[in-house]
Write a protein that holds these residues in place. Sequence first.
Motif, PDB file in Angstrom:
ATOM      1  N   SER A   1       9.699 -17.378  32.981  1.00 30.99           N
ATOM      2  CA  SER A   1      10.955 -16.659  33.199  1.00 30.99           C
ATOM      3  C   SER A   1      11.651 -16.378  31.877  1.00 30.99           C
ATOM      4  O   SER A   1      12.191 -15.280  31.651  1.00 30.99           O
ATOM      5  CB  SER A   1      11.864 -17.472  34.122  1.00 30.99           C
ATOM      6  OG  SER A   1      13.053 -16.765  34.407  1.00 30.99           O
TER       7      SER A   1
ATOM      8  N   ALA B   1      12.448 -12.681  30.364  1.00 28.55           N
ATOM      9  CA  ALA B   1      13.824 -12.324  29.995  1.00 28.55           C
ATOM     10  C   ALA B   1      13.894 -11.869  28.541  1.00 28.55           C
ATOM     11  O   ALA B   1      14.601 -10.907  28.202  1.00 28.55           O
ATOM     12  CB  ALA B   1      14.756 -13.509  30.236  1.00 28.55           C
TER      13      ALA B   1
ATOM     14  N   ALA C   1      11.876 -10.708  37.977  1.00 26.21           N
ATOM     15  CA  ALA C   1      12.389 -10.800  39.347  1.00 26.21           C
ATOM     16  C   ALA C   1      11.525 -11.731  40.187  1.00 26.21           C
ATOM     17  O   ALA C   1      12.042 -12.547  40.973  1.00 26.21           O
ATOM     18  CB  ALA C   1      12.431  -9.406  39.979  1.00 26.21           C
TER      19      ALA C   1
ATOM     20  N   GLU D   1      12.234 -15.271  39.195  1.00 20.75           N
ATOM     21  CA  GLU D   1      13.518 -15.715  39.760  1.00 20.75           C
ATOM     22  C   GLU D   1      13.352 -16.084  41.236  1.00 20.75           C
ATOM     23  O   GLU D   1      13.878 -17.100  41.696  1.00 20.75           O
ATOM     24  CB  GLU D   1      14.569 -14.611  39.604  1.00 20.75           C
ATOM     25  CG  GLU D   1      14.997 -14.342  38.173  1.00 20.75           C
ATOM     26  CD  GLU D   1      15.830 -15.462  37.583  1.00 20.75           C
ATOM     27  OE1 GLU D   1      16.283 -16.335  38.333  1.00 20.75           O
ATOM     28  OE2 GLU D   1      16.016 -15.476  36.352  1.00 20.75           O
TER      29      GLU D   1
ATOM     30  N   ARG E   1      15.720 -18.147  43.445  1.00 23.99           N
ATOM     31  CA  ARG E   1      16.879 -17.306  43.153  1.00 23.99           C
ATOM     32  C   ARG E   1      16.571 -15.830  43.447  1.00 23.99           C
ATOM     33  O   ARG E   1      16.664 -14.980  42.547  1.00 23.99           O
ATOM     34  CB  ARG E   1      17.303 -17.467  41.691  1.00 23.99           C
ATOM     35  CG  ARG E   1      17.746 -18.882  41.322  1.00 23.99           C
ATOM     36  CD  ARG E   1      18.280 -18.940  39.903  1.00 23.99           C
ATOM     37  NE  ARG E   1      17.237 -18.639  38.923  1.00 23.99           N
ATOM     38  CZ  ARG E   1      16.438 -19.536  38.374  1.00 23.99           C
ATOM     39  NH1 ARG E   1      16.548 -20.811  38.718  1.00 23.99           N
ATOM     40  NH2 ARG E   1      15.538 -19.183  37.476  1.00 23.99           N
TER      41      ARG E   1
ATOM     42  N   ALA F   1      18.281 -13.658  44.950  1.00 19.76           N
ATOM     43  CA  ALA F   1      19.443 -12.785  44.743  1.00 19.76           C
ATOM     44  C   ALA F   1      19.530 -12.303  43.299  1.00 19.76           C
ATOM     45  O   ALA F   1      20.030 -11.202  43.031  1.00 19.76           O
ATOM     46  CB  ALA F   1      20.723 -13.525  45.128  1.00 19.76           C
ATOM     47  N   GLU F   2      19.039 -13.120  42.359  1.00 16.72           N
ATOM     48  CA  GLU F   2      19.022 -12.717  40.953  1.00 16.72           C
ATOM     49  C   GLU F   2      17.937 -11.665  40.707  1.00 16.72           C
ATOM     50  O   GLU F   2      18.068 -10.831  39.810  1.00 16.72           O
ATOM     51  CB  GLU F   2      18.765 -13.935  40.056  1.00 16.72           C
ATOM     52  CG  GLU F   2      19.791 -15.033  40.185  1.00 16.72           C
ATOM     53  CD  GLU F   2      21.163 -14.591  39.710  1.00 16.72           C
ATOM     54  OE1 GLU F   2      21.235 -13.804  38.745  1.00 16.72           O
ATOM     55  OE2 GLU F   2      22.162 -15.021  40.315  1.00 16.72           O
ATOM     56  N   GLY F   3      16.880 -11.729  41.491  1.00 13.78           N
ATOM     57  CA  GLY F   3      15.774 -10.785  41.299  1.00 13.78           C
ATOM     58  C   GLY F   3      16.027  -9.413  41.885  1.00 13.78           C
ATOM     59  O   GLY F   3      15.476  -8.413  41.397  1.00 13.78           O
ATOM     60  N   ARG F   4      16.867  -9.329  42.908  1.00 15.18           N
ATOM     61  CA  ARG F   4      17.082  -8.054  43.596  1.00 15.18           C
ATOM     62  C   ARG F   4      17.578  -6.944  42.669  1.00 15.18           C
ATOM     63  O   ARG F   4      17.007  -5.849  42.660  1.00 15.18           O
ATOM     64  CB  ARG F   4      18.037  -8.239  44.774  1.00 15.18           C
ATOM     65  CG  ARG F   4      18.321  -6.968  45.534  1.00 15.18           C
ATOM     66  CD  ARG F   4      19.168  -7.234  46.781  1.00 15.18           C
ATOM     67  NE  ARG F   4      19.622  -5.996  47.372  1.00 15.18           N
ATOM     68  CZ  ARG F   4      20.768  -5.384  47.048  1.00 15.18           C
ATOM     69  NH1 ARG F   4      21.554  -5.921  46.141  1.00 15.18           N
ATOM     70  NH2 ARG F   4      21.106  -4.250  47.618  1.00 15.18           N
TER      71      ARG F   4
ATOM     72  N   LEU G   1      17.236  -6.663  39.506  1.00 17.04           N
ATOM     73  CA  LEU G   1      16.186  -6.375  38.528  1.00 17.04           C
ATOM     74  C   LEU G   1      15.157  -5.418  39.123  1.00 17.04           C
ATOM     75  O   LEU G   1      14.712  -4.465  38.469  1.00 17.04           O
ATOM     76  CB  LEU G   1      15.505  -7.672  38.094  1.00 17.04           C
ATOM     77  CG  LEU G   1      16.369  -8.697  37.366  1.00 17.04           C
ATOM     78  CD1 LEU G   1      15.617 -10.013  37.220  1.00 17.04           C
ATOM     79  CD2 LEU G   1      16.791  -8.169  36.001  1.00 17.04           C
TER      80      LEU G   1
ATOM     81  N   THR H   1      11.662  -9.376  48.403  1.00 17.46           N
ATOM     82  CA  THR H   1      12.890 -10.059  48.009  1.00 17.46           C
ATOM     83  C   THR H   1      13.971  -9.892  49.071  1.00 17.46           C
ATOM     84  O   THR H   1      14.690 -10.839  49.413  1.00 17.46           O
ATOM     85  CB  THR H   1      13.382  -9.518  46.653  1.00 17.46           C
ATOM     86  OG1 THR H   1      12.392  -9.777  45.656  1.00 17.46           O
ATOM     87  CG2 THR H   1      14.690 -10.174  46.244  1.00 17.46           C
TER      88      THR H   1
END
Length: 279
Positions: free
Chosen positions: A103, A107, A132, A135, A140, A142-145, A147, A176
């Motif tokens: 990850s 990033a 994504a 994540e 996580r 929700a963090e990938g969506r 992206l 996702t």
Amino acid sequence: IETLLGKLRVKQGRAADGATILERTLLRLETHVGQEHPDLLFALSSLASAYMAQDQFARARGLLTRALSIAERVYGVDSVLAARMADELGGAEFRAGDVASASARFAQSVEVLAARLGSKHPFLLLPLRNLAIAEARSGRPAEGRPLLARAVAIAEMHIGDRNAQTALLRLALLQTLNQLGRLEEAEALVAPVIDDIRVGLGADHPELANAHSAAAAISIGLDKPDAALAHAREARKILEKRALGGVNRSLRVGFDDPSRAQSTWLMHLALIAGRMSDD
């Protein structure tokens, strides 16, 4: 020329043969230019790909760590080449099970590429998708969506709306959305994703099995057992056909990974059977 021949062998599903050619090529290059020359980068990356195709993730990770070190030293930590090497190394780390490190690599790649090339450059497509997925694997989604939504928008801009690669990004997005419980949004993506993958990659491609498997999961969530069963059977059909002909795995995270679909269609069939028996 030997490097290209080795890569061709890997693409043909003859990864062991390709690795032998690429190992010989790398050794010859090291003899001529030394252990830390930038001319080694392509050979290191190509051999890592051959190892990845054989699930030799530790060996691939070692080569790509070395490649990233060379790229950062010669071209700079914030160079485009170093960013792309970081994304490749992240792929090896992800497949080796080190999701946290992967990850961070993804990033890093996204940040550098966006800064150097702009926020809508097509080089961002794969690291955005990979980040994504990492994540989501870390719990996580929700963090990938966002992206994935960003990657889809870039793909639509540069390679078209109805394209197989755009469809693969939408597949990751619908998976996702399914994780987030946004089932109606995910279901709206199913038909175009399946159609575009079938047209662009072929009716027996493993990502088509993954798409049908994801569609089965969504249908189960929406209490549509007939649709779920139809999708699960399509996934099984593709996987059984590929099992007879052998499998060629890809380096890229989540791409061309039939084991992912195979492990889920059985679960989906069991869930569907349970729903039908309840009815």
